[in-house]
Enzyme design. Structure first.
Site, PDB file in Angstrom:
ATOM      1  N   HIS A 190       0.856  -1.179   0.000  1.00  8.86           N
ATOM      2  CA  HIS A 190       0.000   0.000   0.000  1.00  8.86           C
ATOM      3  C   HIS A 190       0.899   1.239   0.000  1.00  8.86           C
ATOM      4  O   HIS A 190       2.017   1.211   0.505  1.00  8.86           O
ATOM      5  CB  HIS A 190      -0.880  -0.034   1.255  1.00  8.86           C
ATOM      6  CG  HIS A 190      -1.962   0.988   1.312  1.00  8.86           C
ATOM      7  ND1 HIS A 190      -1.726   2.300   1.671  1.00  8.86           N
ATOM      8  CD2 HIS A 190      -3.307   0.906   1.092  1.00  8.86           C
ATOM      9  CE1 HIS A 190      -2.866   2.970   1.658  1.00  8.86           C
ATOM     10  NE2 HIS A 190      -3.840   2.152   1.303  1.00  8.86           N
ATOM     11  N   ASP A 196       2.936  -4.041   7.942  1.00  7.96           N
ATOM     12  CA  ASP A 196       1.670  -3.345   7.723  1.00  7.96           C
ATOM     13  C   ASP A 196       0.565  -4.373   7.929  1.00  7.96           C
ATOM     14  O   ASP A 196       0.314  -5.209   7.061  1.00  7.96           O
ATOM     15  CB  ASP A 196       1.641  -2.761   6.306  1.00  7.96           C
ATOM     16  CG  ASP A 196       0.278  -2.222   5.899  1.00  7.96           C
ATOM     17  OD1 ASP A 196      -0.673  -2.320   6.696  1.00  7.96           O
ATOM     18  OD2 ASP A 196       0.153  -1.727   4.763  1.00  7.96           O
ATOM     19  N   GLN A 209      -4.551  -5.175   6.767  1.00  9.03           N
ATOM     20  CA  GLN A 209      -5.405  -6.241   6.235  1.00  9.03           C
ATOM     21  C   GLN A 209      -5.137  -7.579   6.926  1.00  9.03           C
ATOM     22  O   GLN A 209      -5.746  -8.585   6.573  1.00  9.03           O
ATOM     23  CB  GLN A 209      -5.182  -6.394   4.725  1.00  9.03           C
ATOM     24  CG  GLN A 209      -5.376  -5.132   3.922  1.00  9.03           C
ATOM     25  CD  GLN A 209      -6.814  -4.654   3.903  1.00  9.03           C
ATOM     26  OE1 GLN A 209      -7.745  -5.408   4.192  1.00  9.03           O
ATOM     27  NE2 GLN A 209      -7.023  -3.389   3.564  1.00  9.03           N
ATOM     28  N   LYS A 223     -10.950  -1.188  10.069  1.00  7.18           N
ATOM     29  CA  LYS A 223     -11.076  -2.351   9.195  1.00  7.18           C
ATOM     30  C   LYS A 223     -11.473  -3.613   9.968  1.00  7.18           C
ATOM     31  O   LYS A 223     -11.579  -4.688   9.390  1.00  7.18           O
ATOM     32  CB  LYS A 223      -9.767  -2.582   8.443  1.00  7.18           C
ATOM     33  CG  LYS A 223      -9.386  -1.440   7.494  1.00  7.18           C
ATOM     34  CD  LYS A 223      -8.089  -1.720   6.757  1.00  7.18           C
ATOM     35  CE  LYS A 223      -7.582  -0.509   6.003  1.00  7.18           C
ATOM     36  NZ  LYS A 223      -8.438  -0.104   4.881  1.00  7.18           N
ATOM     37  N   CYS A 239      -4.719   2.405  -3.886  1.00  7.94           N
ATOM     38  CA  CYS A 239      -3.516   2.932  -3.215  1.00  7.94           C
ATOM     39  C   CYS A 239      -2.351   1.953  -3.355  1.00  7.94           C
ATOM     40  O   CYS A 239      -1.581   1.736  -2.412  1.00  7.94           O
ATOM     41  CB  CYS A 239      -3.783   3.232  -1.750  1.00  7.94           C
ATOM     42  SG  CYS A 239      -5.038   4.494  -1.486  1.00  7.94           S
TER      43      CYS A 239
END
Length: 409
Positions: free
Chosen positions: A121, A198, A201, A224, A364
């Site tokens: 991302h 990261d 997700q 999220k 993104c």
């Protein structure tokens, strides 16, 4: 797990959009919120809205207890060693920027390397670009296999003794690929580098144990995973956080202020300048409770089944390309696709007319779009409230999209 009962906890889904029952397939962008989280925010603002840490009155004490209680829930959710290792942030982007601006700026020197992947991302690309430019370091990319997965031999060949930081997404927001974070961390550490993840997700879908993964930093966003927007977590090993300088100043992170010198509070408050995101943190704590009741293993299994069902049904459509690994077990609940000769924005517009919400664009992730040799894609992303009927509606919508553009042109 009774997934139909889980679905009932999300009141926003009980509505029509453009005359059709809503099918929400954009959870990778933001998830919907369960009634428990909504109620917790309502209770805070109606019952004990107050600042934290600074007051000794009843409302302030209750708010502080709830706020710090949410930190402990996040610590347990990640299996961190101490609440001192859990920093509240505005989200994944802020957390990654803290690591880049504080740890990266202090530890990366000219000639060093920072290693990421093509599937990142933008939030996990641009901060490292900036540090590399500032320090005269080299930004390197681990190559991807044809299906978008990472080969560990390629990772080992890319990460070298010059590498100071390896930063990789846990789960691709485009391909749905679940990356081998534990193995990548081991390679990074063998070369003296730190491992940054990261987890935007990842944390909503996969059980995260930062001790088992042996990562140095892990960042994720609350919105999220059923929590409010504007709240997230940065986990960092205490040994790193203690040696890092804050990048925002003022408010609760202060210990002593003189005319010309100041000192900072201990962890975790050193990195939480100003009035914190109190309601968001409390909401995140309730969202974590909700996910714990379901179980992260059950969530991932549910998404595997939905991804498998979606790929089976969608692959029967002529002219439809699905990106990422074929094996559902290699991905979380994300299916990104293109419909031949129809722009993804047009696909999303027609689906919206049928009450089906999907994402369209570059997500993104423009370097990954270039790697895929496309300008944009459409993306259906699933979560705990989705079911096979939602996917059936998606496929019916795609059939109508094909028919519409066939007739128009």
């Amino acid at each position: 797990m009774n997934w139909s009962e889980v679905r009932k906890q999300f009141p926003i889904l009980d509505q029509e959009v453009n005359g059709h029952p809503l099918v929400y397939l954009d959870s990778a962008a933001t998830s919907q919120k369960p009634i428990q989280v909504i109620a917790a925010l309502d209770e805070y603002y109606k019952g004990y809205n107050s600042n934290v840490h600074r007051g000794v009155h009843t409302l302030g004490t209750k708010a502080t207890d709830k706020y710090e209680g949410a930190r402990e829930k996040a610590r347990n959710f990640l299996n961190a060693s101490s609440a001192e290792e859990v920093i509240f942030t505005r989200g994944t982007t802020t957390a990654l920027n803290i690591v880049a601006a504080s740890y990266g700026r202090a530890n990366v020197e000219e000639g060093d390397e920072i290693v990421i992947t093509y599937m990142e991302h933008h939030s996990n690309i641009i901060p490292w670009q900036q540090i590399a430019k500032e320090k005269g370091a080299t930004l390197k990319y681990i190559p991807l296999q044809e299906d978008g997965t990472i080969n560990l031999d390629d990772a080992a060949n890319t990460i070298s003794e010059k590498t100071k930081i390896v930063s990789v997404t846990h789960v691709s927001n485009v391909l749905g690929v679940i990356n081998p974070i534990k193995e990548l961390a081991a390679i990074a550490h063998r070369n003296g580098a730190v491992m940054v993840v990261d987890g935007a997700q990842g944390a909503p879908h996969i059980k995260v144990d930062v001790k088992d993964l042996d990562v140095d930093f892990y960042a994720f966003s609350g919105h999220k995973m059923g929590a409010p927007t504007g709240i997230g977590i940065l986990y960092g090993k205490k040994e790193h956080l203690e040696n890092m300088e804050p990048i925002e100043f003022g408010g609760e992170m202060i210990d002593f202020v003189g005319l010309y010198e100041s000192t900072w509070k201990e962890l975790p408050w050193k990195f939480e300048a100003g009035t914190p995101i109190i309601a968001g943190a409390i909401g995140l704590g309730v969202a974590i409770d909700f996910l714990n009741e379901i179980g992260q293993e059950a969530i991932l299994e549910h998404e595997h089944k939905l991804a498998a069902y979606a790929m089976e049904k969608m692959s029967q459509l002529d002219g439809l390309t699905i990106y990422g690994p074929v094996e559902p077990e290699k991905r979380a609940g994300v299916v990104t696709f293109n419909l031949e000769e129809v722009h993804p924005h047009d696909v999303a517009t027609v689906l919206d007319s049928e009450g089906i919400a999907v994402r369209a664009g570059h997500h993104c992730a423009q370097p990954l779009m270039k790697w895929l040799d496309v300008s944009a894609t459409a993306r259906a992303s699933f979560y705990i409230y989705n079911n096979e009927q939602d996917i059936d509606r998606l496929v019916e919508g795609l059939v109508k999209t094909k028919e519409y553009f066939t007739n128009v042109f």
